[in-house]
Design a protein around this motif. Structure first.
Motif, PDB file in Angstrom:
ATOM      1  N   PRO A  85      19.341 -12.171 -49.059  1.00 34.99           N
ATOM      2  CA  PRO A  85      19.701 -11.372 -47.881  1.00 34.99           C
ATOM      3  C   PRO A  85      21.001 -10.596 -48.046  1.00 34.99           C
ATOM      4  O   PRO A  85      21.140  -9.505 -47.503  1.00 34.99           O
ATOM      5  N   MET A  86      21.930 -11.144 -48.810  1.00 33.81           N
ATOM      6  CA  MET A  86      23.244 -10.509 -48.891  1.00 33.81           C
ATOM      7  C   MET A  86      23.465  -9.752 -50.202  1.00 33.81           C
ATOM      8  O   MET A  86      24.606  -9.514 -50.589  1.00 33.81           O
ATOM      9  N   LEU A  87      22.388  -9.392 -50.871  1.00 31.79           N
ATOM     10  CA  LEU A  87      22.494  -8.542 -52.058  1.00 31.79           C
ATOM     11  C   LEU A  87      21.776  -7.225 -51.758  1.00 31.79           C
ATOM     12  O   LEU A  87      20.708  -7.244 -51.136  1.00 31.79           O
ATOM     13  N   LYS A 124      20.950  -0.731 -49.447  1.00 31.49           N
ATOM     14  CA  LYS A 124      20.549  -1.566 -48.300  1.00 31.49           C
ATOM     15  C   LYS A 124      20.567  -3.033 -48.710  1.00 31.49           C
ATOM     16  O   LYS A 124      20.143  -3.378 -49.830  1.00 31.49           O
ATOM     17  N   LEU A 125      21.000  -3.889 -47.800  1.00 30.25           N
ATOM     18  CA  LEU A 125      20.977  -5.329 -48.082  1.00 30.25           C
ATOM     19  C   LEU A 125      19.546  -5.844 -48.034  1.00 30.25           C
ATOM     20  O   LEU A 125      18.703  -5.290 -47.321  1.00 30.25           O
ATOM     21  N   LYS A 127      18.323  -8.285 -46.504  1.00 28.48           N
ATOM     22  CA  LYS A 127      17.867  -8.670 -45.169  1.00 28.48           C
ATOM     23  C   LYS A 127      17.581  -7.459 -44.283  1.00 28.48           C
ATOM     24  O   LYS A 127      17.004  -7.611 -43.204  1.00 28.48           O
ATOM     25  N   GLU A 128      17.996  -6.291 -44.730  1.00 30.21           N
ATOM     26  CA  GLU A 128      17.722  -5.089 -43.935  1.00 30.21           C
ATOM     27  C   GLU A 128      16.389  -4.448 -44.300  1.00 30.21           C
ATOM     28  O   GLU A 128      15.979  -3.475 -43.683  1.00 30.21           O
ATOM     29  N   LEU A 129      15.736  -5.016 -45.292  1.00 29.67           N
ATOM     30  CA  LEU A 129      14.461  -4.429 -45.748  1.00 29.67           C
ATOM     31  C   LEU A 129      13.292  -5.000 -44.953  1.00 29.67           C
ATOM     32  O   LEU A 129      13.308  -6.173 -44.577  1.00 29.67           O
TER      33      LEU A 129
ATOM     34  N   SER B  11      27.295 -11.935 -53.050  1.00 24.19           N
ATOM     35  CA  SER B  11      26.844 -12.356 -51.718  1.00 24.19           C
ATOM     36  C   SER B  11      28.041 -12.567 -50.793  1.00 24.19           C
ATOM     37  O   SER B  11      28.025 -12.147 -49.631  1.00 24.19           O
ATOM     38  N   ASN B  14      29.581  -9.160 -49.895  1.00 24.58           N
ATOM     39  CA  ASN B  14      28.768  -8.422 -48.919  1.00 24.58           C
ATOM     40  C   ASN B  14      28.825  -9.052 -47.529  1.00 24.58           C
ATOM     41  O   ASN B  14      28.772  -8.357 -46.520  1.00 24.58           O
ATOM     42  N   THR B  15      28.903 -10.386 -47.489  1.00 20.02           N
ATOM     43  CA  THR B  15      29.002 -11.068 -46.193  1.00 20.02           C
ATOM     44  C   THR B  15      30.297 -10.644 -45.499  1.00 20.02           C
ATOM     45  O   THR B  15      30.302 -10.357 -44.290  1.00 20.02           O
ATOM     46  N   GLU B  18      30.093  -7.115 -44.309  1.00 22.66           N
ATOM     47  CA  GLU B  18      29.193  -6.934 -43.176  1.00 22.66           C
ATOM     48  C   GLU B  18      29.867  -7.253 -41.848  1.00 22.66           C
ATOM     49  O   GLU B  18      29.458  -6.758 -40.795  1.00 22.66           O
ATOM     50  N   LYS B  22      29.539  -6.189 -37.506  1.00 23.14           N
ATOM     51  CA  LYS B  22      28.985  -7.192 -36.593  1.00 23.14           C
ATOM     52  C   LYS B  22      30.085  -7.722 -35.689  1.00 23.14           C
ATOM     53  O   LYS B  22      30.672  -8.777 -35.960  1.00 23.14           O
ATOM     54  N   GLY B 535      19.729 -12.996 -36.559  1.00 17.98           N
ATOM     55  CA  GLY B 535      20.844 -12.315 -37.216  1.00 17.98           C
ATOM     56  C   GLY B 535      20.525 -12.087 -38.674  1.00 17.98           C
ATOM     57  O   GLY B 535      21.174 -11.329 -39.352  1.00 17.98           O
ATOM     58  N   LYS B 536      19.454 -12.774 -39.160  1.00 24.49           N
ATOM     59  CA  LYS B 536      19.081 -12.584 -40.558  1.00 24.49           C
ATOM     60  C   LYS B 536      17.923 -11.599 -40.666  1.00 24.49           C
ATOM     61  O   LYS B 536      17.554 -11.175 -41.725  1.00 24.49           O
ATOM     62  N   GLY B 538      15.911  -8.158 -40.350  1.00 24.37           N
ATOM     63  CA  GLY B 538      16.400  -6.852 -40.773  1.00 24.37           C
ATOM     64  C   GLY B 538      16.602  -5.858 -39.658  1.00 24.37           C
ATOM     65  O   GLY B 538      15.832  -5.787 -38.724  1.00 24.37           O
ATOM     66  N   ARG B 539      17.662  -5.106 -39.732  1.00 26.74           N
ATOM     67  CA  ARG B 539      17.789  -3.905 -38.918  1.00 26.74           C
ATOM     68  C   ARG B 539      17.346  -2.786 -39.812  1.00 26.74           C
ATOM     69  O   ARG B 539      17.811  -2.657 -40.924  1.00 26.74           O
ATOM     70  N   ARG B 540      16.400  -2.055 -39.359  1.00 24.20           N
ATOM     71  CA  ARG B 540      15.852  -1.055 -40.265  1.00 24.20           C
ATOM     72  C   ARG B 540      16.653   0.207 -40.205  1.00 24.20           C
ATOM     73  O   ARG B 540      17.181   0.543 -39.198  1.00 24.20           O
TER      74      ARG B 540
END
Lengths: 237, 540
Positions: A85-87, A124-125, A127-129, B11, B14-15, B18, B22, B535-536, B538-540
């Motif tokens: 999710p975070m890659l 895009k991450l 988890k955004e896919l 990871s 990116n967290t 992000e 948020k 929260g996990k 996806g937002r497209r």
């Protein structure tokens, strides 16, 4: 090639998921694994990929399937795509390149991403896919190391028409480049054009293995499947 | 190894990146940090020696509580491990790492280190409790940090143990029984010693048993509690030594499984697949939620769904509950609330009069139920399409959909206050008032739950939803509570039994529930099929 010799997989003492399965997918061949739900296809694929313990032997181009050498030759597209999710998309490719110790992978990565229309989603991450995009990424990640054997477990689920067309073309390219391709699917018509050998599983066993050349005039893969699976049921009753 | 370092570092990076996008999550972390720092400041200002007087044996109670809590978690993890193995990998690890040529030992190490990181993060909640630790046990920062590290290490060791047990039992019923038998044999002396001590010297004697050398020798829970006890007694080296036994167990697990590294993948695969499927099903509101398929097959208690039209919704909830829970309307949450409520009552009963102890427990129970109910149960039904399509009035459908949850709330209240009442020796009429007030509160929450959909739409983050509902729940009950408190002040006799305030509160809650039900009467016509996100998604 992918070579299975008397492979049996049990869960506990009672449940026999794969029962004495032997099959072979040669280099430069597309093998299709068909069977009704619960026939044991996914279990067999997980055994091939070294994810499950099993009796009997599985070899990839002469290497035991759990060896490093075999893993370096194998590409696996799972039934349910799961990405980090975070890659980002690009970081997934970079990660695979590092894990498989690939050199000069950038161009191939970009080619794959363009083919599956992920090039504009590189940042895009995971988890955004969407599910379909995750599946595309899963395919790109599996093919980046240029594997010699590729195992697809229901690869068409969730893909859009463009991606289905690309994947079908890619499978043919893989075969033509000498790769052993094994595809497990319920969408028989998607494989109708390009299969070489089909293995039909019923109740954990290989009920029939047929070459394309075995088909009589006008007979389709779907007809073959139903004649084996439903023919057996009718014979039983 | 370079790939695994890359994966972890990227990871984390990116967290952190992000968080910029948020605000709610950032606010949550900020609140956590402020909470911990605020606790630290408050603790630092407290006069020495003014605290820790609420309990007769504060340090022993703290260590025994730590032992009991960690033992409970280790047993749960081990039993789950026997069935499905360890669950510290994600499906992405299975699909991308396990099939790669990376060393299985390195992958195992990566998984366990990540698990340790998550356990450390979860343990931050302990640091936020520093004021309570000071209040109840008279301990400061060193104890909080020791507890924090001890807890984190024990959780990592427990996961390692789960994989080892699965690897050993490997689905064999005989080996499973052997493991369970050995576990029971290990704990049996503790049960015998505890029972004998209670009979001879009373309830507090159990502390001696839970702080005995034998208890401290019990793997993971004993080592952690023993380590904490040693640190509190001013023997930090002994304490750290005992803590490090958990670390040793973790390292031994990695080495042992690493030696047979080619084969441990299966030992984590089942649990990983199961938890991934559960997460996915819950997120998507899948009617075939694997939670309902646990154990496989239909077990007794008949079949079929009662009801006709909208009432079939309640019939379905009941049938599912019969299949899922041994006690139908009482589930794990119910017993968790009972466990915490009983623990609070036990502690408070030593320091305050029974009626005050009952009030403390009452408030804590309301808070827990509010947290548990808000995003589960009836609202999950709205993630399925059936409730929208059944040809009945929206109000009827909502009532029947919430009917099961109301029944559950009543059963939970009866269970909790019966136990609490026996512990406090409170009159039955007061307990009935508490049960009614508690049930009324839950029914009011159900009303708020559905009503909220009018405003928050069909797609909302689960965490955000909980915070919003928490605020609405508090705001809704506050006027009633304030009014009843003012009336109680002018009628001092009410405070002796709490019967009248309890009944008044029940009436207030039921009126509020009716109001919320009325306001949400057409909500099914105005909202889309709900998609709860974690929260996990996806937002497209």
């Amino acid at each position: 090639m992918i070579h299975l010799d008397h492979v049996t997989k049990r869960y506990g003492k009672k449940f026999l998921a794969n029962d004495d399965v032997s099959l072979c997918i040669e280099a430069g061949e597309i093998g299709v694994l068909l069977g009704p739900n619960g026939a044991g296809k996914s279990t067999l694929i997980k055994c091939i990929c070294g994810l499950l313990r099993h009796e009997g032997s599985i070899e990839l181009f002469g290497y035991e399937n759990r060896s490093k050498e075999a893993k370096a030759l194998l590409g696996y597209v799972p039934e349910t795509p799961a990405v980090y999710p975070m890659l980002t998309v690009e970081e997934h490719m970079q990660f695979i390149a590092k894990a498989y110790r690939l050199e000069g992978w950038g161009e191939r990565s970009l080619d794959l991403l363009i083919r599956f229309e992920l090039d504009d989603k590189r940042h895009k991450l995971g988890k955004e896919l969407s599910k379909g995009m995750q599946q595309k990424l899963s395919i790109c990640a599996a093919l980046l190391p240029e594997p010699k054997a590729v195992v697809f477990d229901e690869p068409y689920v969730g893909l859009d028409p463009h991606a289905i067309r690309e994947l079908k073309a890619l499978m043919v390219e893989l075969r033509d480049s000498g790769c052993a391709v094994l595809v497990s699917t319920h969408m028989i018509d998607t494989m109708e054009q390009d299969w070489d050998t089909t293995h039909i599983m019923v109740n954990g066993r290989i009920a029939a293995t047929r070459q394309r050349t075995d088909l009589v005039d006008g007979e389709r893969l779907e007809d073959l499947f139903f004649s084996i699976t439903e023919g057996r049921r009718e014979a039983k009753s | 190894m370079e790939a695994l370092v890359y994966l972890t570092a990227t990871s984390i990076k990116n967290t952190l990146n992000e968080l910029k996008n948020k605000p709610v999550l950032t606010a949550f972390y900020a609140l956590l940090i402020v909470g911990v720092l605020g606790s630290a400041t408050m603790t630092a200002r407290l006069p020495t020696g003014s605290m820790g007087k609420l309990l007769p044996y504060p340090l022993e109670t703290l260590c025994a509580g730590t032992f009991a809590l960690i033992l409970f978690m280790v047993i749960s993890t081990a039993l789950k491990g026997l069935d499905t193995g360890g669950s510290f990998f994600a499906m992405s690890d299975v699909n991308l790492l396990f099939v790669s040529p990376l060393s299985p030992t390195h992958i195992l190490f990566y998984g366990m280190v990540r698990q340790a990181g998550m356990a450390l993060f979860g343990g931050l909640a302990i640091l936020a409790q520093i004021v309570n630790l000071q209040n109840f046990f008279g301990v400061g920062w060193s104890a909080a940090f020791s507890l924090f590290f001890g807890y984190a290490l024990s959780m990592v060791a427990a996961q390692g143990l789960a994989v080892l047990l699965y690897s050993f039992s490997h689905g064999s019923p005989r080996r499973k029984m052997l493991v369970q038998g050995l576990g029971a044999a290990l704990l049996l002396p503790l049960v015998v010693m505890g029972s004998a001590a209670i009979m001879e010297q009373g309830a507090w004697a159990v502390l001696g048993v839970l702080n005995s050398t034998y208890a401290y020798l019990i793997p993971i829970a004993g080592w952690t509690a023993g380590g904490l006890s040693a640190i509190l007694a001013g023997r930090p080296l002994v304490g750290l030594g005992l803590f490090s036994l958990n670390l040793l167990l973790f390292v031994s697990t990695v080495i042992l499984l690493g030696r047979h590294g080619r084969h441990y993948y299966e030992d984590v695969l089942v649990a990983t697949e199961t938890s991934a499927a559960l997460r996915e099903a819950r997120k998507m509101g899948d009617p075939n939620d694997p939670a309902l398929r646990r154990g496989g097959g239909i077990k007794g208690r008949g079949s079929g769904v009662q009801g006709w039209g909208a009432s079939a919704l309640m019939g379905r909830h009941l049938r599912e509950a019969m299949r899922t829970n041994r006690f139908v309307v009482l589930d794990t949450y119910s017993f968790t609330i009972l466990f915490i409520a009983a623990g609070m009552t036990f502690i408070n009963s030593r320091s305050v009069p029974p009626i005050e102890a009952l009030l403390f427990t009452f408030v804590a129970t309301l808070y827990m139920q509010l947290s548990f109910m808000m995003v589960t149960g009836p609202i999950r039904e709205l993630t399925h399409h059936y409730i929208f399509l059944i040809p009945d009035s929206p109000m009827q459908k909502l009532i029947y959909n919430n009917g099961f949850a109301a029944l559950k709330a009543l059963a939970e209240s009866v269970l909790i206050y019966t136990v609490v009442g026996i512990m406090l020796r409170i009159s039955p009429i007061t307990l009935i008032a508490a049960i009614l007030a508690n049930t009324g509160f839950c029914i009011m929450l159900l009303g708020i739950n559905v009503w909220g959909l009018r405003f928050f739409g069909a797609t909302i983050n689960r965490g955000l939803l909980m915070i919003i509902y928490l605020l609405i729940g508090v705001a809704a009950i506050l006027p009633g509570l304030m009014g009843i408190m003012m009336l109680s002040m002018s009628n001092p006799g009410w405070g002796k039994t709490l019967v009248v305030p309890g009944l008044l509160l029940t009436v207030y809650e039921l009126i509020a529930a009716l109001l919320f039900a009325y306001l949400s009467r057409d909500v099914l016509h105005h909202t889309d099929l709900i998609q709860l996100t974690t929260g996990k998604a996806g937002r497209r």
